[in-house]
Enzyme design. Sequence first.
Site, mmCIF file in Angstrom:
data_model
loop_
_atom_site.group_PDB
_atom_site.id
_atom_site.type_symbol
_atom_site.label_atom_id
_atom_site.label_comp_id
_atom_site.label_asym_id
_atom_site.label_seq_id
_atom_site.Cartn_x
_atom_site.Cartn_y
_atom_site.Cartn_z
ATOM 1 N N GLY A 266 0.975 -1.341 -0.039
ATOM 2 C CA GLY A 266 -0.056 0.035 0.375
ATOM 3 C C GLY A 266 0.962 1.406 -0.082
ATOM 4 O O GLY A 266 2.117 1.438 -0.469
ATOM 5 N N GLY B 57 2.259 4.508 2.119
ATOM 6 C CA GLY B 57 3.002 5.304 3.722
ATOM 7 C C GLY B 57 3.992 4.554 3.344
ATOM 8 O O GLY B 57 4.537 3.854 3.194
ATOM 9 N N ILE C 276 5.380 3.060 6.172
ATOM 10 C CA ILE C 276 6.185 1.159 5.972
ATOM 11 C C ILE C 276 6.432 0.110 5.018
ATOM 12 O O ILE C 276 7.393 -0.355 5.139
ATOM 13 C CB ILE C 276 4.699 0.730 6.672
ATOM 14 C CG1 ILE C 276 5.289 1.155 8.336
ATOM 15 C CG2 ILE C 276 5.790 -1.224 7.321
ATOM 16 C CD1 ILE C 276 4.377 0.729 9.561
ATOM 17 N N GLU D 123 -3.632 -3.407 -5.299
ATOM 18 C CA GLU D 123 -4.136 -2.444 -5.857
ATOM 19 C C GLU D 123 -3.249 -0.957 -6.767
ATOM 20 O O GLU D 123 -3.716 -0.327 -7.557
ATOM 21 C CB GLU D 123 -4.959 -1.942 -4.462
ATOM 22 C CG GLU D 123 -5.827 -2.918 -4.073
ATOM 23 C CD GLU D 123 -6.220 -1.872 -2.895
ATOM 24 O OE1 GLU D 123 -7.604 -0.963 -2.352
ATOM 25 O OE2 GLU D 123 -5.853 -1.842 -1.533
ATOM 26 N N GLY E 160 -8.344 -1.926 1.147
ATOM 27 C CA GLY E 160 -8.504 -3.401 0.155
ATOM 28 C C GLY E 160 -7.982 -4.359 1.065
ATOM 29 O O GLY E 160 -7.321 -5.275 0.592
#
Length: 615
Positions: A207, A209, A211, A230, A328
């Site tokens: 995703g 961000g 991290i 995604e 997701g």
Amino acid sequence: MATAPLNWQQLLKSGNRIFIGSHAAVPTALIDDLINHANSLHDIEIVQLVTLADNKWAEPQYQHLFKVNTFFIGGEKIRQAVAEGRADYTPCFMTDIPALFTDGVLPLDAALIMVSPADEHGYHSLGVSVDVVAAAAKAAKKVIAQVNPQMPITYGQSFIHRDDIDTFYYADQPLPEAAMPELDARTERIGQYVSLLVDDGATIQLGVGRICAAVTQYLSNHKDLGLHSEMITDGVLELIKKGVINNRRKTFHPGKSVVSFCIGSKALYQFVDQNPHIGFYPSEYVNSPANIARNDKMVAINSAIEVDLTGQVVSDSIGHQFYSGIGGQVDFSRGASMSSGGKPIIALPSTAKNGTISRIVSHIREGAGVVTSRGHVHYVVTEFGVASLRGKSVRERALELIRVAHPKFRSQLLAEVRKFYWVPHYQLQTPVEVAELGAVGFKELKIDGESFDLRPLNPSDERRLQEFFYSHTKETLQMRYNTVPTQMSREKSCTLVSVDQTEDLALCIVKQKGSVVEIQAVGRYYLIKSDNSCEVAFVTREKHQGKGMAKRLLQQMIDIASSRGLSKMMAYVRAENKPMLSVFTKAGFKRKSYDDPSEVFLELELTAAPAKGAS
């Protein structure tokens, strides 16, 4: 150059529900035209995902014109509007959102989208955001498109024909960019731990961000990774350029990266433009757990706000305050868990608010909602390590998660869960790191071509140590304990793995494959404070005896004892145990006189030996 203003009174009616394009494909110029020429329109419901824009339509001054209904809370203006009741949040799995439009649950009067100019066949590309835009355009009564020459042309299932667009608005504008987040030491450590769970040849989902950005940094030495995610970001782009992500070993869409949208820099948008190796597909396809599971070794990497000690994951709310969305996370966690060799991972910092609040909690806070259930998660990662939850009982999960909580909250967490009998009354010790093993807390070993980890024993190893004990032959037990014990109770095993590692030392060598962990050897020393010495003992699983595991453990313990300033190490070995005697003598231990002829007493003067320290 933009076209003349549209006649919005002909296109929309008060009370209509409209969808606006997502992420970096939000049709900002088109929405601005609507705001500037809305005239008598009011109470228009905007349905949206995250929009990489100023989100001014959610400002209080437009509350009579618009009411926002978002599937994911992104940006401070949207978050504030939801918190103040001027906007709504509708929780929904990403894979299920398209059906809300096509099934008429949320019927759309219009879809306001951004597309590329048409090709010679009359097809426009949805570009950098196919996700739920494709379904919205298919289901809406009217499609109103901002045609932007700067929109990349992407391949996959990203095209819409000009005959399916009712109104065109031409506006040339740069796509909004998102900078790579800055990383701190804590985030980098989390990324490092996550990367250790990713095998060569795996397919990954990442995703946005800090991290996930850190994870991409630590995947740079991996080989033959695939992408089914995604989104694609600049961090992922770097892995593609380095050849780390090449999709060669993918089992679903081999040779192609599969995504539904991208967010990042201009360089990223240029990279996906007319790139046949990147396939942009709708969310109902990309996020389908069944499709995700068709990728062998699928690794889903997502973050969270808090995780309770049973493994429940809170991701969209902070107490009663809705903060983000389901997105997701559940789709990919479920898909990865169904994949052959798959790994659903939740990664998060151990604390929030400058270390004052633990994000590993005994119970989720009032008002918070579970996004990902305790049955979905296989691994939880913080900067203090990896908690393996798959197949673990509630008691074992609690001990695993306490191990990766911040040390200052571990005793409190253990005390809280004992109230609910999730851990037994005899479990008193919280995990303690062995600082000399380095920040990561373990060492990778290669023994006879096999990979093993050397790490501390910890309270969550209780059952593993018990299984290790019952694997021994009578001969091994006799050599180790000088007797043949017939029982290793859970309580006794708990005592042996619950060690204050700052004084005594208990190390093990484990073979780990996914969530399957088996102890192969254990070495420990017991501190004797009276003369600043320690007593050493080992036991190795029979199939690995003679392969050097005891030697590795002993050398590590010598290094640690030396760095701690101990004066000597001692050992008692049965006289007939020639292999173990050889291990000690080769390490520099000297035989000392001893009354019992059945045992040999050995000693190593640490002050005379060079202290190697931990490497």
